[in-house]
Design a protein around this motif. Structure first.
Motif, PDB file in Angstrom:
ATOM      1  N   PHE A  69       0.798  -1.222   0.000  1.00 41.90           N
ATOM      2  CA  PHE A  69       0.000   0.000   0.000  1.00 41.90           C
ATOM      3  C   PHE A  69       0.835   1.279   0.000  1.00 41.90           C
ATOM      4  N   ASN A  70       1.882   1.292   0.801  1.00 41.60           N
ATOM      5  CA  ASN A  70       2.595   2.573   0.981  1.00 41.60           C
ATOM      6  C   ASN A  70       4.098   2.363   1.194  1.00 41.60           C
ATOM      7  N   GLY A  71       4.794   3.491   1.211  1.00 40.49           N
ATOM      8  CA  GLY A  71       6.253   3.423   1.265  1.00 40.49           C
ATOM      9  C   GLY A  71       6.785   2.975   2.607  1.00 40.49           C
ATOM     10  N   THR A  72       6.123   3.406   3.671  1.00 41.47           N
ATOM     11  CA  THR A  72       6.544   2.962   4.995  1.00 41.47           C
ATOM     12  C   THR A  72       6.410   1.442   5.066  1.00 41.47           C
ATOM     13  N   GLY A  73       5.292   0.945   4.553  1.00 39.79           N
ATOM     14  CA  GLY A  73       5.070  -0.509   4.546  1.00 39.79           C
ATOM     15  C   GLY A  73       6.119  -1.231   3.720  1.00 39.79           C
ATOM     16  N   ALA A  74       6.450  -0.669   2.564  1.00 39.51           N
ATOM     17  CA  ALA A  74       7.463  -1.312   1.710  1.00 39.51           C
ATOM     18  C   ALA A  74       8.792  -1.393   2.456  1.00 39.51           C
ATOM     19  N   ASN A  75       9.177  -0.280   3.066  1.00 42.42           N
ATOM     20  CA  ASN A  75      10.466  -0.269   3.770  1.00 42.42           C
ATOM     21  C   ASN A  75      10.475  -1.239   4.944  1.00 42.42           C
ATOM     22  N   VAL A  76       9.417  -1.186   5.745  1.00 41.64           N
ATOM     23  CA  VAL A  76       9.398  -1.994   6.967  1.00 41.64           C
ATOM     24  C   VAL A  76       9.363  -3.478   6.620  1.00 41.64           C
ATOM     25  N   ALA A  95      17.495   9.562   6.886  1.00 36.25           N
ATOM     26  CA  ALA A  95      16.692   8.572   6.146  1.00 36.25           C
ATOM     27  C   ALA A  95      15.228   8.607   6.587  1.00 36.25           C
ATOM     28  N   HIS A  96      14.348   8.475   5.621  1.00 42.25           N
ATOM     29  CA  HIS A  96      12.908   8.452   5.900  1.00 42.25           C
ATOM     30  C   HIS A  96      12.581   7.392   6.954  1.00 42.25           C
ATOM     31  N   ILE A  97      13.240   6.237   6.879  1.00 38.79           N
ATOM     32  CA  ILE A  97      12.948   5.176   7.854  1.00 38.79           C
ATOM     33  C   ILE A  97      13.253   5.642   9.279  1.00 38.79           C
ATOM     34  N   ASP A 100      10.809   9.788   9.444  1.00 38.10           N
ATOM     35  CA  ASP A 100       9.444  10.073   8.998  1.00 38.10           C
ATOM     36  C   ASP A 100       8.528   8.860   8.966  1.00 38.10           C
ATOM     37  N   GLU A 101       8.857   7.823   9.665  1.00 39.78           N
ATOM     38  CA  GLU A 101       7.980   6.654   9.629  1.00 39.78           C
ATOM     39  C   GLU A 101       7.412   6.343  11.013  1.00 39.78           C
ATOM     40  N   GLY A 102       7.388   7.369  11.857  1.00 43.14           N
ATOM     41  CA  GLY A 102       6.723   7.220  13.153  1.00 43.14           C
ATOM     42  C   GLY A 102       7.303   6.110  14.008  1.00 43.14           C
ATOM     43  N   ILE A 148      19.938   2.779   1.862  1.00 44.43           N
ATOM     44  CA  ILE A 148      20.193   4.103   1.272  1.00 44.43           C
ATOM     45  C   ILE A 148      18.923   4.566   0.555  1.00 44.43           C
ATOM     46  N   THR A 149      18.813   5.854   0.343  1.00 41.85           N
ATOM     47  CA  THR A 149      17.623   6.418  -0.300  1.00 41.85           C
ATOM     48  C   THR A 149      18.034   7.093  -1.603  1.00 41.85           C
ATOM     49  N   GLN A 150      17.251   6.843  -2.665  1.00 42.26           N
ATOM     50  CA  GLN A 150      17.562   7.402  -3.992  1.00 42.26           C
ATOM     51  C   GLN A 150      16.273   7.823  -4.653  1.00 42.26           C
ATOM     52  N   THR A 152      17.706  11.099  -2.460  1.00 42.93           N
ATOM     53  CA  THR A 152      17.733  11.196  -0.999  1.00 42.93           C
ATOM     54  C   THR A 152      16.696  12.193  -0.496  1.00 42.93           C
ATOM     55  N   GLU A 153      16.502  12.138   0.804  1.00 49.38           N
ATOM     56  CA  GLU A 153      15.567  13.050   1.463  1.00 49.38           C
ATOM     57  C   GLU A 153      16.040  14.486   1.334  1.00 49.38           C
ATOM     58  N   LEU A 154      17.299  14.705   0.998  1.00 43.88           N
ATOM     59  CA  LEU A 154      17.819  16.067   0.834  1.00 43.88           C
ATOM     60  C   LEU A 154      17.913  16.456  -0.641  1.00 43.88           C
ATOM     61  N   LEU A 179      17.500  -0.325  -0.923  1.00 40.95           N
ATOM     62  CA  LEU A 179      17.403   1.031  -1.460  1.00 40.95           C
ATOM     63  C   LEU A 179      15.959   1.497  -1.344  1.00 40.95           C
ATOM     64  N   ASP A 180      15.749   2.608  -0.623  1.00 39.06           N
ATOM     65  CA  ASP A 180      14.426   3.227  -0.544  1.00 39.06           C
ATOM     66  C   ASP A 180      14.272   4.083  -1.795  1.00 39.06           C
ATOM     67  N   GLY A 181      13.516   3.556  -2.732  1.00 42.59           N
ATOM     68  CA  GLY A 181      13.346   4.236  -4.021  1.00 42.59           C
ATOM     69  C   GLY A 181      11.992   4.900  -4.160  1.00 42.59           C
ATOM     70  N   ALA A 182      11.545   5.561  -3.083  1.00 43.20           N
ATOM     71  CA  ALA A 182      10.270   6.302  -3.184  1.00 43.20           C
ATOM     72  C   ALA A 182      10.337   7.256  -4.386  1.00 43.20           C
ATOM     73  N   ARG A 183      11.542   7.765  -4.664  1.00 44.11           N
ATOM     74  CA  ARG A 183      11.729   8.655  -5.821  1.00 44.11           C
ATOM     75  C   ARG A 183      12.781   8.080  -6.778  1.00 44.11           C
ATOM     76  N   ALA A 184      12.763   6.774  -6.948  1.00 46.87           N
ATOM     77  CA  ALA A 184      13.721   6.147  -7.870  1.00 46.87           C
ATOM     78  C   ALA A 184      13.484   6.631  -9.304  1.00 46.87           C
ATOM     79  N   THR A 212       3.531   6.103  -5.604  1.00 47.71           N
ATOM     80  CA  THR A 212       2.633   7.204  -5.239  1.00 47.71           C
ATOM     81  C   THR A 212       3.160   8.546  -5.750  1.00 47.71           C
ATOM     82  N   LYS A 213       4.444   8.799  -5.511  1.00 48.14           N
ATOM     83  CA  LYS A 213       4.991  10.096  -5.899  1.00 48.14           C
ATOM     84  C   LYS A 213       5.196  10.188  -7.402  1.00 48.14           C
ATOM     85  N   ALA A 214       5.140   9.040  -8.061  1.00 50.41           N
ATOM     86  CA  ALA A 214       5.349   9.011  -9.514  1.00 50.41           C
ATOM     87  C   ALA A 214       4.040   9.176 -10.289  1.00 50.41           C
TER      88      ALA A 214
HETATM   89  C1  LIG Z   1      12.238   8.744   0.994  1.00 50.31           C
HETATM   90  C2  LIG Z   1      10.849   8.270   1.266  1.00 50.31           C
HETATM   91  N1  LIG Z   1      10.640   6.979   1.526  1.00 50.31           N
HETATM   92  C3  LIG Z   1       9.418   6.481   1.702  1.00 50.31           C
HETATM   93  C4  LIG Z   1       8.310   7.311   1.634  1.00 50.31           C
HETATM   94  C5  LIG Z   1       6.962   6.685   1.688  1.00 50.31           C
HETATM   95  O1  LIG Z   1       6.147   7.046   2.672  1.00 50.31           O
HETATM   96  P1  LIG Z   1       4.602   6.711   2.788  1.00 50.31           P
HETATM   97  O2  LIG Z   1       4.507   5.676   3.846  1.00 50.31           O
HETATM   98  O3  LIG Z   1       4.021   8.005   3.173  1.00 50.31           O
HETATM   99  O4  LIG Z   1       4.074   6.191   1.475  1.00 50.31           O
HETATM  100  C6  LIG Z   1       8.472   8.677   1.440  1.00 50.31           C
HETATM  101  C7  LIG Z   1       7.318   9.590   1.448  1.00 50.31           C
HETATM  102  O5  LIG Z   1       7.385  10.721   1.838  1.00 50.31           O
HETATM  103  C8  LIG Z   1       9.776   9.166   1.230  1.00 50.31           C
HETATM  104  O6  LIG Z   1       9.980  10.461   0.982  1.00 50.31           O
END
Ligand SMILES: Cc1ncc(COP(=O)(O)O)c(C=O)c1O
Length: 354
Positions: A69-76, A95-97, A100-102, A148-150, A152-154, A179-184, A212-214
Motif C-alpha cells: 500500500f505505501n512506502g513505509t510498509g514497503a520499507n518496513v 533517512a525516511h525510515i 518520517d515513519e513514526g 540508502i535512499t535514492q 535522498t531526502e535532501l 534502497l528506498d526508491g520512493a523517488r527512484a 505514489t509520488k510518480a
Molecule cells: C524517501 C521516502 N521513503 C518512503 C516514503 C513513503 O512514505 P509513505 O509511507 O508516506 O508512502 C516517502 C514519502 O514521503 C519518502 O519520501
C-alpha cells in the motif's frame, strides 16, 4: 453519476510534497480498465501476474515485485525480511525510515537502526564503517543491512558508481543493501540512466519502488533483486497489514506507470520544474539555495517572516526552523505557470521584507 461533491479547488497547487498531487489521468484510465468483473483477490489476479514481467523488464530476470500500500510498509516489510531479530540496519540520520515513519521500523519490525550523520543525505563506504562494526559481539546489534535512499531526502542523488561502491563494501562485510526508491523514477530521469543502473546493476539486494509520488493513487512495490536476501516476505507482507485484497488495482497502476514511459515523463517533468524553480529563486536577492538541486526537491533559506507570509499563500514545509530552511517539492503535474507564480510570490514577499 456520483453523489460525491468536489470539495477542493483543482487549480490550487502547492510545493509541500509530491504526494499532494492527484492521480495521473493514464493511471485513472488503467484503474477503470481493471474494474468490473471479478478477479481472484490477494494477488492471484491477472494484473499482478502480468506485472512481474513488467518489473523484470526494468530490473532483470531475477526481479520479483511485491505490491504494497505505501512506502513505509514497503520499507518496513523489506527490512524485516532482510534481517533476523538480532540484526540492525545502517542508514543516514536523514533517512525516511529514521525520521518520517513514526518509528514503524522499530515498533512494528523491532528493527535497530544505526544512524550516520551525513552532509548531504548520502552514505559512503567510509560512513557505513562508522556503524558497521562489532560483528560477532553479542553486545552489539549485528549490522546486517545498509539502507540508502535514492533520490535522498535532501534532494541529492547517488551515481550508479557510488551505489556500486556501497554495495561492494557491504557485501564484503557480509551485509545486504536496501534502497528506498520512493523517488527512484526521479533519480533515473535525472541521471539519464535506466532504473536498473543504480539498483540491479549496482548490486542492490532489495528495493522499495515508489509509485505514489510518480503518479499513482497509491501503491509501492518491494522489488527483490537478490532472492537470497529475503526470508518470509510472503508471510511478513500479510502480517504487516500490507497485503491488498483487491491487489489488481495496485498492480494495474504500476503496469500503466512502467510498461511504457509514463514513469519517465512524470519524473522528468517534476525534475524540470524543480530546476526551473531553483533557477528563478536564485535570482531573488536574499534567497539562498543551499543544496544541490538534483531531482525534484528545492531547499531554500529565507527570513522567517517571509516564510510565514508565503505559507499563507502556498503550502510548503519548513525543513529546519533554526536555519530558516524550507523545502519545496515539485510533482508530475507541476506546470511552468505554477512555478512562475510561486517564484513571483517569493520575490514579492522578499521585496516586502526589505
Ligand atoms: C524517501 C521516502 N521513503 C518512503 C516514503 C513513503 O512514505 P509513505 O509511507 O508516506 O508512502 C516517502 C514519502 O514521503 C519518502 O519520501
Amino acid at each position: 453519476m456520483t453523489d460525491a461533491i468536489r470539495r477542493h479547488d483543482p487549480l490550487v497547487k502547492g510545493f509541500a510534497s509530491d504526494n499532494y498531487a492527484g492521480v495521473h489521468p493514464e493511471i485513472l484510465q488503467a484503474l477503470a480498465l481493471a474494474n468490473e468483473g471479478h478477479q481472484i483477490s490477494y494477488g492471484e489476479d491477472v494484473y499482478t501476474e502480468a506485472l512481474q514481467e513488467v518489473f523484470r523488464g526494468h530490473f532483470g530476470p531475477l526481479a520479483q515485485a511485491w505490491p504494497v500500500f505505501n512506502g513505509t510498509g514497503a520499507n518496513v516489510v523489506a527490512l524485516r525480511a532482510m534481517t533476523a531479530p538480532w540484526e540492525a540496519v545502517v542508514c543516514a540520520e536523514s533517512a525516511h525510515i529514521h525520521t518520517d515513519e513514526g518509528g514503524a521500523p522499530e515498533r512494528s519490525a523491532g528493527l535497530k537502526l544505526l544512524t550516520v550523520a551525513t552532509p548531504d543525505g548520502k552514505l559512503t563506504p567510509e560512513l557505513v564503517d562508522t556503524q558497521a562494526w562489532g560483528f560477532g559481539d553479542e553486545h552489539r546489534a549485528q549490522p546486517r543491512v545498509v539502507s540508502i535512499t535514492q533520490a535522498t531526502e535532501l534532494g541529492t542523488l547517488y551515481t550508479p558508481d557510488e551505489v556500486r561502491a556501497i554495495c561492494e563494501h557491504a557485501h564484503q562485510l557480509g551485509m545486504l543493501v536496501h534502497l528506498d526508491g520512493a523517488r527512484a523514477a526521479n533519480a533515473a530521469a535525472a541521471l539519464g540512466v535506466p532504473l536498473r543502473a543504480f539498483t540491479t546493476d549496482a548490486g542492490v539486494d532489495v528495493l522499495s519502488f515508489g509509485g505514489t509520488k510518480a503518479g499513482l493513487m497509491f501503491g509501492e512495490a518491494i522489488v527483490v533483486l537478490n532472492p537470497d536476501a529475503v526470508r518470509g516476505l510472503r508471510y511478513l507482507r500479510k502480517s504487516a497489514m500490507q497485503l491488498a485484497s483487491k491487489m489488481r488495482f495496485v498492480s494495474v497502476q504500476f503496469e500503466a506507470l512502467l510498461a511504457g514511459d509514463l514513469w519517465l515523463r512524470n519524473a522528468r517533468n517534476a525534475n524540470a520544474m524543480a530546476r526551473r524553480l531553483a533557477d528563478a529563486v536564485r535570482e531573488i536577492p536574499g534567497v539562498e539555495v543551499p543544496r544541490p538541486v538534483q531531482a525534484n526537491a528545492v531547499f531554500a533559506v529565507l527570513p522567517a517572516e517571509v516564510t510565514q507570509r508565503l505559507q499563507k499563500r502556498f503550502r510548503f514545509y519548513t525543513w529546519n526552523e533554526a536555519a530558516g530552511e524550507v523545502r519545496w517539492m515539485t510533482a508530475f503535474d507541476t506546470t511552468e505557470a505554477d512555478v512562475d507564480a510561486f517564484a513571483a510570490a517569493v520575490a514579492e514577499e522578499m521585496r516586502a521584507q526589505v
